[in-house]
Enzyme design. Structure first.
Site, PDB file in Angstrom:
ATOM      1  N   ARG A  15      52.438  43.522  25.417  1.00 30.64           N
ATOM      2  CA  ARG A  15      51.772  42.581  24.534  1.00 30.64           C
ATOM      3  C   ARG A  15      50.919  43.355  23.541  1.00 30.64           C
ATOM      4  O   ARG A  15      50.586  44.520  23.749  1.00 30.64           O
ATOM      5  CB  ARG A  15      50.892  41.624  25.337  1.00 30.64           C
ATOM      6  N   LYS A  87      49.178  39.429  37.909  1.00 30.47           N
ATOM      7  CA  LYS A  87      48.805  38.040  38.157  1.00 30.47           C
ATOM      8  C   LYS A  87      49.464  37.096  37.151  1.00 30.47           C
ATOM      9  O   LYS A  87      49.503  35.887  37.381  1.00 30.47           O
ATOM     10  CB  LYS A  87      47.290  37.856  38.142  1.00 30.47           C
ATOM     11  N   ASP A  88      49.991  37.635  36.040  1.00 30.96           N
ATOM     12  CA  ASP A  88      50.692  36.805  35.060  1.00 30.96           C
ATOM     13  C   ASP A  88      52.144  36.558  35.433  1.00 30.96           C
ATOM     14  O   ASP A  88      52.785  35.655  34.878  1.00 30.96           O
ATOM     15  CB  ASP A  88      50.663  37.463  33.668  1.00 30.96           C
ATOM     16  N   ARG A 135      40.697  28.324  38.972  1.00 28.76           N
ATOM     17  CA  ARG A 135      40.327  28.993  40.220  1.00 28.76           C
ATOM     18  C   ARG A 135      38.863  29.401  40.182  1.00 28.76           C
ATOM     19  O   ARG A 135      38.098  29.150  41.131  1.00 28.76           O
ATOM     20  CB  ARG A 135      41.205  30.228  40.435  1.00 28.76           C
ATOM     21  N   ARG A 136      38.455  30.052  39.105  1.00 30.22           N
ATOM     22  CA  ARG A 136      37.061  30.466  38.987  1.00 30.22           C
ATOM     23  C   ARG A 136      36.146  29.248  38.872  1.00 30.22           C
ATOM     24  O   ARG A 136      35.061  29.214  39.455  1.00 30.22           O
ATOM     25  CB  ARG A 136      36.882  31.381  37.778  1.00 30.22           C
ATOM     26  N   ARG A 153      38.331  30.555  26.087  1.00 29.56           N
ATOM     27  CA  ARG A 153      39.571  31.313  25.934  1.00 29.56           C
ATOM     28  C   ARG A 153      39.355  32.485  25.007  1.00 29.56           C
ATOM     29  O   ARG A 153      38.294  32.648  24.420  1.00 29.56           O
ATOM     30  CB  ARG A 153      40.683  30.397  25.400  1.00 29.56           C
ATOM     31  N   ASN A 155      40.200  36.845  23.983  1.00 34.57           N
ATOM     32  CA  ASN A 155      40.169  38.161  24.599  1.00 34.57           C
ATOM     33  C   ASN A 155      38.753  38.496  25.079  1.00 34.57           C
ATOM     34  O   ASN A 155      37.826  37.686  24.968  1.00 34.57           O
ATOM     35  CB  ASN A 155      40.694  39.218  23.621  1.00 34.57           C
ATOM     36  N   VAL A 156      38.597  39.687  25.620  1.00 31.40           N
ATOM     37  CA  VAL A 156      37.305  40.089  26.175  1.00 31.40           C
ATOM     38  C   VAL A 156      36.216  40.042  25.112  1.00 31.40           C
ATOM     39  O   VAL A 156      35.108  39.534  25.358  1.00 31.40           O
ATOM     40  CB  VAL A 156      37.406  41.501  26.792  1.00 31.40           C
ATOM     41  N   ARG A 159      35.141  36.399  24.487  1.00 31.38           N
ATOM     42  CA  ARG A 159      34.394  35.779  25.584  1.00 31.38           C
ATOM     43  C   ARG A 159      33.006  36.388  25.735  1.00 31.38           C
ATOM     44  O   ARG A 159      32.015  35.668  25.848  1.00 31.38           O
ATOM     45  CB  ARG A 159      35.187  35.918  26.892  1.00 31.38           C
ATOM     46  N   CYS A 245      51.385  22.323  46.637  1.00 28.52           N
ATOM     47  CA  CYS A 245      50.157  21.826  46.024  1.00 28.52           C
ATOM     48  C   CYS A 245      50.003  22.417  44.627  1.00 28.52           C
ATOM     49  O   CYS A 245      50.656  23.395  44.269  1.00 28.52           O
ATOM     50  CB  CYS A 245      48.933  22.178  46.875  1.00 28.52           C
TER      51      CYS A 245
END
Length: 338
Positions: A15, A87-88, A135-136, A153, A155-156, A159, A245
């Site tokens: 990416r 995780k993606d 989740r968080r 939302r 990028n770092v 945020r 679920c």
């Protein structure tokens, strides 16, 4: 390994984001230094990147929104290798593509970046905390700290910038990304997994190539067996839970010393499924002698089935505006008010 695999320049699909290219360059450096093979990064724009750039919500999308374009380039022969944040990656297999290596994992925990160097517990009641993960969100609400959790939302830089500007009091991010970007000095708290279990695969990278490519044998030398076993357990639990679920999920597997001389190492897996408001949670943990990825996956499936049997599939899953993110947590099996 074939001579062609060892001598060709390996084209690595990535990416375009700073974090993604940093992660891909990390793998590229391993290939050059450990395997003696030349590399080239090839930047690919994914659908997830396009929606983020346009500010379009990812509501209703599933895991894999950042993956498909890289896999398409791999199958088309435009690149030889794709590097993903593990995780993606969807938990189901992709035809024609093999996950050939999972290098050593970064610290998988979540972290807080807050104003004035504060920890979560030090934030005043009513403070606004941003995260892009159900989740968080659920686990933050479960802590009962009286903070307001809002979707964020980007990028770092985006945020963290919202904290620096005063728009948010804090954000919660993956430690691994900040570590790879050399920005750990901005972290004000590292969250204990007892407070917040990470997403399955968080902190790990996945290296994919085409099935049958002679390069696969070479790239397999980058694999870390302990990391691969841990994420296999986490992802198998996630895959099983996804069939029963849609609630926020957290999971973490760790290699620990065993009590049996015949099995000196064990794989310990913790997982949690929560209602989206964090009010209810089903937690479970299990362990097994450390074995291959198939044994690790079996542990993950067994634990997930226990979670479902304890009612994980019946938790409230009212959606919010945050994109879904996988995860797992643990403890002894119980449904309780969080």
């Amino acid at each position: 390994m074939s001579t062609s695999a060892a001598t060709r320049t390996v084209r690595i699909g990535t990416r375009r984001s700073v974090l993604a290219t940093t992660q891909s360059e990390h793998v590229a450096a391993m290939i050059r230094e450990r395997l003696g093979v030349a590399t080239e990064l090839v930047e690919i724009t994914t659908e997830g990147d396009r929606t983020q750039a346009a500010g379009t919500p990812l509501v209703g999308t599933t895991t894999g929104v950042f993956v498909s374009a890289l896999r398409d380039a791999l199958l088309a022969g435009d690149v030889d290798v794709a590097v993903h944040s593990l995780k993606d990656l969807p938990t189901y297999p992709a035809e024609g593509i093999a996950l050939v290596a999972v290098p050593p994992r970064e610290d998988p925990r979540d972290v807080v970046v807050a104003r004035d160097g504060l920890t979560l517990g030090e934030l005043p009641v009513g403070s606004v905390v941003g995260t892009g993960s159900p989740r968080r969100t659920a686990q933050l609400l479960a802590l009962g700290l009286g903070v307001e959790v809002v979707p964020v939302r980007g990028n770092v830089d985006t945020r963290v910038g919202k904290v620096r500007s005063g728009e948010l009091d804090a954000v919660v991010l993956a430690r691994a990304g900040l570590a790879r970007l050399g920005r750990l000095d901005e972290v004000t708290e590292v969250l204990d997994p007892l407070q917040m279990l990470p997403a399955p695969g968080q902190g790990a990278l996945g290296v994919e190539c085409r099935t049958g490519d002679p390069l696969a044998e070479l790239l397999a030398e980058l694999d870390d067996p302990g990391t691969h076993a841990a994420v296999s357990a986490e992802r198998a639990a996630l895959a099983t839970l996804e069939g029963g679920c849609t609630a926020p999920i957290g999971a973490l597997a760790e290699v620990v010393e065993g009590d049996d001389d015949r099995a000196p190492w064990e794989l310990w897996l913790r997982a949690v499924v929560l209602s989206t408001d964090g009010a209810l949670a089903v937690r479970r943990s299990a362990s097994a002698p450390l074995g291959d990825t198939a044994a690790a996956a079996a542990l993950g499936v067994a634990l997930a089935e226990e979670l479902l049997a304890e009612g994980a599939g019946s938790l409230d899953t009212t959606t919010n505006d945050s994109p879904e993110e996988p995860a797992h947590d643990a403890g002894s099996a119980e449904v309780h008010n969080a």
